[in-house]
Design an enzyme around this catalytic site. Structure first.
Site, PDB file in Angstrom:
ATOM      1  N   GLY A  12       0.145  -1.356  -0.030  1.00 43.99           N
ATOM      2  CA  GLY A  12       0.310   0.176  -0.321  1.00 43.99           C
ATOM      3  C   GLY A  12       0.871   1.068  -0.458  1.00 43.99           C
ATOM      4  N   ASP A  13       0.337   2.842  -0.319  1.00 46.14           N
ATOM      5  CA  ASP A  13       1.032   3.454  -0.295  1.00 46.14           C
ATOM      6  C   ASP A  13       1.846   3.927  -1.742  1.00 46.14           C
ATOM      7  OD1 ASP A  13      -0.643   3.988   1.505  1.00 46.14           O
ATOM      8  OD2 ASP A  13       0.265   2.993   3.401  1.00 46.14           O
ATOM      9  N   LYS A  16      -1.067   4.925  -5.945  1.00 46.06           N
ATOM     10  CA  LYS A  16      -1.833   4.815  -6.395  1.00 46.06           C
ATOM     11  C   LYS A  16      -3.354   6.255  -6.745  1.00 46.06           C
ATOM     12  CE  LYS A  16      -3.575   1.692  -3.545  1.00 46.06           C
ATOM     13  NZ  LYS A  16      -2.140   1.815  -2.605  1.00 46.06           N
ATOM     14  N   LYS A  18      -2.179   9.315  -6.796  1.00 49.14           N
ATOM     15  CA  LYS A  18      -1.487  10.237  -8.349  1.00 49.14           C
ATOM     16  C   LYS A  18      -1.717   9.553  -9.536  1.00 49.14           C
ATOM     17  CE  LYS A  18       2.530  12.107  -9.458  1.00 49.14           C
ATOM     18  NZ  LYS A  18       4.175  12.315  -8.852  1.00 49.14           N
ATOM     19  N   ASN A  38     -10.485   2.554   4.732  1.00 51.00           N
ATOM     20  CA  ASN A  38      -8.749   1.971   5.161  1.00 51.00           C
ATOM     21  C   ASN A  38      -8.094   2.654   4.150  1.00 51.00           C
ATOM     22  OD1 ASN A  38     -10.177   0.845   3.752  1.00 51.00           O
ATOM     23  ND2 ASN A  38      -8.522  -1.282   3.999  1.00 51.00           N
ATOM     24  N   GLY A  40      -5.686   5.310   2.375  1.00 53.52           N
ATOM     25  CA  GLY A  40      -5.151   6.942   2.703  1.00 53.52           C
ATOM     26  C   GLY A  40      -5.011   7.387   1.138  1.00 53.52           C
ATOM     27  N   HIS A  41      -5.119   7.743  -0.105  1.00 53.53           N
ATOM     28  CA  HIS A  41      -4.908   8.657  -1.059  1.00 53.53           C
ATOM     29  C   HIS A  41      -4.670  10.030  -1.047  1.00 53.53           C
ATOM     30  CE1 HIS A  41      -5.743   4.760  -2.328  1.00 53.53           C
ATOM     31  NE2 HIS A  41      -7.047   4.631  -2.796  1.00 53.53           N
ATOM     32  N   GLN A 223      -5.533  -0.447  -0.887  1.00 52.45           N
ATOM     33  CA  GLN A 223      -4.309  -1.328  -0.417  1.00 52.45           C
ATOM     34  C   GLN A 223      -4.033  -1.521  -2.099  1.00 52.45           C
ATOM     35  OE1 GLN A 223      -7.959  -1.521   0.537  1.00 52.45           O
ATOM     36  NE2 GLN A 223      -7.348  -0.196   1.782  1.00 52.45           N
ATOM     37  N   THR A 299      -4.289   7.590   6.648  1.00 51.24           N
ATOM     38  CA  THR A 299      -5.439   7.326   7.245  1.00 51.24           C
ATOM     39  C   THR A 299      -5.476   7.057   8.763  1.00 51.24           C
ATOM     40  OG1 THR A 299      -5.940   6.097   5.420  1.00 51.24           O
ATOM     41  CG2 THR A 299      -6.873   5.853   8.033  1.00 51.24           C
ATOM     42  N   THR A 300      -3.941   7.217   9.691  1.00 51.32           N
ATOM     43  CA  THR A 300      -4.255   6.625  10.752  1.00 51.32           C
ATOM     44  C   THR A 300      -3.168   7.652  10.998  1.00 51.32           C
ATOM     45  OG1 THR A 300      -2.863   5.016  10.969  1.00 51.32           O
ATOM     46  CG2 THR A 300      -4.801   4.680  11.213  1.00 51.32           C
ATOM     47  N   GLY A 412       8.388   8.479 -10.940  1.00 48.45           N
ATOM     48  CA  GLY A 412       8.000   9.233 -10.498  1.00 48.45           C
ATOM     49  C   GLY A 412       8.218  10.010  -9.758  1.00 48.45           C
TER      50      GLY A 412
HETATM   51  P1  GDP Z   1      -1.339   5.531  -2.431  1.00 46.50           P
HETATM   52  O1  GDP Z   1      -1.780   4.885  -0.949  1.00 46.50           O
HETATM   53  O2  GDP Z   1      -1.022   4.351  -2.871  1.00 46.50           O
HETATM   54  O3  GDP Z   1      -2.408   6.443  -3.323  1.00 46.50           O
HETATM   55  O4  GDP Z   1      -0.583   6.374  -1.732  1.00 46.50           O
HETATM   56  P2  GDP Z   1      -0.328   7.680  -0.836  1.00 46.50           P
HETATM   57  O5  GDP Z   1      -1.601   8.781  -0.979  1.00 46.50           O
HETATM   58  O6  GDP Z   1      -1.305   7.200   0.450  1.00 46.50           O
HETATM   59  O7  GDP Z   1       0.787   7.392  -0.455  1.00 46.50           O
HETATM   60  C1  GDP Z   1       1.525   8.057  -1.632  1.00 46.50           C
HETATM   61  C2  GDP Z   1       2.741   9.784  -1.200  1.00 46.50           C
HETATM   62  O8  GDP Z   1       3.672   9.726  -2.074  1.00 46.50           O
HETATM   63  C3  GDP Z   1       1.729  10.138  -1.186  1.00 46.50           C
HETATM   64  O9  GDP Z   1       1.868  11.899  -0.377  1.00 46.50           O
HETATM   65  C4  GDP Z   1       2.270  11.480  -2.936  1.00 46.50           C
HETATM   66  O10 GDP Z   1       1.107  12.269  -3.093  1.00 46.50           O
HETATM   67  C5  GDP Z   1       3.804  11.202  -2.595  1.00 46.50           C
HETATM   68  N1  GDP Z   1       3.992  10.892  -4.224  1.00 46.50           N
HETATM   69  C6  GDP Z   1       3.472  10.418  -5.449  1.00 46.50           C
HETATM   70  N2  GDP Z   1       4.292  10.192  -5.854  1.00 46.50           N
HETATM   71  C7  GDP Z   1       5.278  10.230  -5.627  1.00 46.50           C
HETATM   72  C8  GDP Z   1       6.624  10.590  -5.972  1.00 46.50           C
HETATM   73  O11 GDP Z   1       6.382  10.020  -7.776  1.00 46.50           O
HETATM   74  N3  GDP Z   1       7.680  11.614  -5.528  1.00 46.50           N
HETATM   75  C9  GDP Z   1       7.429  11.862  -4.194  1.00 46.50           C
HETATM   76  N4  GDP Z   1       8.105  12.340  -3.966  1.00 46.50           N
HETATM   77  N5  GDP Z   1       5.841  12.477  -3.553  1.00 46.50           N
HETATM   78  C10 GDP Z   1       4.888  10.851  -5.062  1.00 46.50           C
HETATM   79  P1  IMO Z   2      -4.322   2.176   0.452  1.00 41.41           P
HETATM   80  O1  IMO Z   2      -4.935   2.253  -0.561  1.00 41.41           O
HETATM   81  C1  IMO Z   2      -1.611   0.826   3.845  1.00 41.41           C
HETATM   82  C2  IMO Z   2      -3.180  -2.065   6.815  1.00 41.41           C
HETATM   83  C3  IMO Z   2      -3.469  -1.982   7.790  1.00 41.41           C
HETATM   84  C4  IMO Z   2      -3.280  -3.025   8.637  1.00 41.41           C
HETATM   85  C5  IMO Z   2      -4.197  -4.351   7.824  1.00 41.41           C
HETATM   86  C6  IMO Z   2      -5.392  -4.483   7.554  1.00 41.41           C
HETATM   87  O2  IMO Z   2      -4.072   3.389   1.285  1.00 41.41           O
HETATM   88  O3  IMO Z   2      -2.935   1.930   0.182  1.00 41.41           O
HETATM   89  P2  IMO Z   2      -7.707  -2.986   7.260  1.00 41.41           P
HETATM   90  O4  IMO Z   2      -8.338  -1.518   8.390  1.00 41.41           O
HETATM   91  O5  IMO Z   2      -7.529  -3.269   6.209  1.00 41.41           O
HETATM   92  O6  IMO Z   2      -8.378  -4.245   7.943  1.00 41.41           O
HETATM   93  O7  IMO Z   2      -6.124  -3.175   8.103  1.00 41.41           O
HETATM   94  O8  IMO Z   2      -3.803  -3.231   6.198  1.00 41.41           O
HETATM   95  N1  IMO Z   2      -3.795  -1.295   5.293  1.00 41.41           N
HETATM   96  C7  IMO Z   2      -3.070  -0.520   4.462  1.00 41.41           C
HETATM   97  N2  IMO Z   2      -2.115  -0.505   4.508  1.00 41.41           N
HETATM   98  N3  IMO Z   2      -2.618   1.593   2.662  1.00 41.41           N
HETATM   99  C8  IMO Z   2      -3.813   0.832   2.717  1.00 41.41           C
HETATM  100  O9  IMO Z   2      -4.014   1.391   1.706  1.00 41.41           O
HETATM  101  C9  IMO Z   2      -4.030  -0.079   4.002  1.00 41.41           C
HETATM  102  N4  IMO Z   2      -4.997  -0.022   4.358  1.00 41.41           N
HETATM  103  C10 IMO Z   2      -5.208  -1.741   4.435  1.00 41.41           C
HETATM  104  O10 IMO Z   2      -2.586  -0.623   8.163  1.00 41.41           O
HETATM  105  O11 IMO Z   2      -2.385  -3.667   7.962  1.00 41.41           O
HETATM  106 MG    MG Z   3      -2.542   5.220   1.006  1.00 40.79          MG
END
Ligand code: GDP
Ligand code: IMO
Ligand code: MG
Length: 428
Positions: A12-13, A16, A18, A38, A40-41, A223, A299-300, A412
């Site tokens: 995760g994170d 996606k 972006k 759950n 967080g984008h 996720q 998210t958290t 990126g």
């Molecule tokens: P998601 O859950 O997959 O949508 O990702 P998140 O938003 O939780 O975490 C990705 C973070 O990386 C966000 O704060 C974006 O703004 C940032 N981000 C995405 N692509 C890039 C990149 O290429 N470079 C940098 N520095 N930040 C990025």
């Molecule tokens: P995005 O979409 C990172 C993790 C939680 C925990 C496990 C189960 O932003 O990538 P849940 O509440 O889903 O039952 O928790 O999954 N988790 C994530 N970790 N990014 C996420 O979403 C997540 N969604 C759930 O931290 O370990």
């Molecule tokens: Mg996220």
């Protein structure tokens, strides 16, 4: 007529949100097919930063039709507060459609999520506490509440009664909590029914018609592969199908209509919550990576666990999802490292293992076998073509590409919307 699926490769994170936003202008429809709030984008548009949990990130592009598919679990309070917050910032959300078959998260799901975690003690999953697991458990157990149930109070009451019956025994006798009444749940849910009604639709029909008409439909996964309930590091996973197959079951669109499967992968690895993580760093280098990459949960707010890039994981995700293109994010964060370690295989109790082990205990015991790549010190955030990257950065990307078995189509180089290098078009 592309149906494009976006999935996370790691835990995760990966960025996606972006990536979906990047496709924005050329997207007609964006669909969330799994998970709930759950996720967080974070999406950065100009000086504005948007944090989305339940709504698909594509909703930020004017004119895009957004869909919450049947595979999603919906916390109605969160849905309306997120819609309200976007409206206050001038985002048009009137095109949102919600599947009548999506399941609803209630207060008892949130409560059960938290008390079960506490009960697990050292074995806790580290969930987001949003009620995700218990809501999916009810769905599979056939005692869930669906969006369509909100429009018939009698049926809703019966279903809530059925669901609460056993749960109250559990809450009171096992967890020592107060019983939850049918009335309070029904009242809570009915609060939103009339506002929800105009958004509810047969979203499978809408999406199939859109694909028939030649529209571009983006399926935005929440996720990631390693958190998928079937293919992830079970039991340290979420409770939904976060892989490409989930885009089909979670939206009612046949798998043969999914033309491109885009895997989003970070140039290093992060994880939130418990579970195995072979390349995890526990030293100053980890602290450096975490603070440079702003690796704190959307998210958290929890600090994310961080580690180096793990090539077997990308290979695994490529296979599980049928990935056609990779988007490599956050390459800019690695700037300044003298050399960059990459995990190329694992050492499991003295044996070299090339692929992600399917046995839980093998993966727990897997130690990364690292190879080192030359780093670079130039600021790469202004690069817009591959050739503008320093030689060492190009070599790092090409090495990851060779190890992953799929082309890296987008890179990126910064958080901003336009901070990307496109090597291959994702929509054609
Ligand atoms: P998601 O859950 O997959 O949508 O990702 P998140 O938003 O939780 O975490 C990705 C973070 O990386 C966000 O704060 C974006 O703004 C940032 N981000 C995405 N692509 C890039 C990149 O290429 N470079 C940098 N520095 N930040 C990025
Ligand atoms: P995005 O979409 C990172 C993790 C939680 C925990 C496990 C189960 O932003 O990538 P849940 O509440 O889903 O039952 O928790 O999954 N988790 C994530 N970790 N990014 C996420 O979403 C997540 N969604 C759930 O931290 O370990
Ligand atoms: Mg996220």
């Amino acid at each position: 007529m592309p149906g494009i699926v976006i999935v996370g490769v790691q835990w995760g994170d990966e960025g996606k949100g972006k990536a979906t936003d990047l496709l924005g202008e050329r997207t007609d429809w964006v669909v969330k097919f799994n998970g709930g709030n759950n996720a967080g984008h974070t999406v950065v548009i100009g000086d504005e930063k948007y944090a989305l949990h339940l709504l698909p990130s594509g909703i930020l592009t004017p004119g895009v039709n957004a869909v919450i598919g049947n595979g999603v679990v919906i916390d109605l309070e969160v849905l309306f507060s997120e819609l309200g917050a976007l409206a206050a910032r001038g985002v048009d959300t009137s095109r949102l459609r919600v599947s009548s078959s999506a399941h609803v998260i209630t207060q008892y799901h949130r409560t059960l999520d938290r008390v079960t975690e506490r009960f697990l003690g050292k074995r806790m999953i580290g969930t987001t506490g949003r009620g995700i697991g218990p809501t999916y458990a009810d769905k599979i157990n056939r005692v869930g509440i669906r969006v369509q149930d909100l429009f018939d109070e009698n049926i809703l009451r019966q279903k809530v009664e059925g669901a609460l019956d056993q749960k109250n025994h559990l809450l009171v006798k096992v967890f020592n909590r107060r019983a939850i009444t049918v009335d309070e749940i029904v009242e809570d849910l009915l609060l939103y029914a009339e506002r929800l009604r105009p958004m509810v639709a047969d979203t499978s029909l809408l999406l199939n018609e859109a694909l028939d008409a030649g529209d571009v439909v983006v399926f935005e996964g929440g996720q990631a592969t390693m958190l998928d309930v079937d293919h992830g590091t079970y039991p340290f996973v979420t409770s939904s199908s976060a892989t490409a197959g989930g885009a089909s079951t979670g939206s009612g669109v046949g798998p043969n209509r999914l033309d491109r499967i885009v895997g989003i992968v970070k140039a290093y690895t992060t994880r939130v919550g418990s579970g195995p993580f072979p390349t995890e760093l526990h030293d100053e280098q980890g602290d450096w990576l975490r603070s440079r990459g702003f690796e704190f949960g959307t998210t958290t707010g929890r600090p994310r666990r961080v580690g180096w890039y793990d090539a077997p994981i990308t290979r695994y995700a490529t296979r599980i999802n049928g990935i056609t293109d990779l988007v490599l994010t956050k390459l800019d964060i690695l700037t300044g490292l003298e050399r960059i370690p990459v995990c190329v295989a694992y050492d499991v109790e003295g044996t070299r293992v090339e692929e992600v082990p399917v046995s839980q205990s093998d993966f727990h015991h897997a130690k990364p076998i690292l190879e080192y790549y030359e780093g670079w010190s130039e600021d790469i955030s202004g690069a817009r073509t591959f050739d503008e990257l320093p030689r060492a950065a190009r070599e790092y990307v090409l090495a990851l590409e060779a190890m992953s078995g799929t082309r890296i189509s987008v890179i990126g180089v910064g958080a901003a919307r336009d901070a990307v290098i496109v090597r291959h078009d994702l929509v054609d």
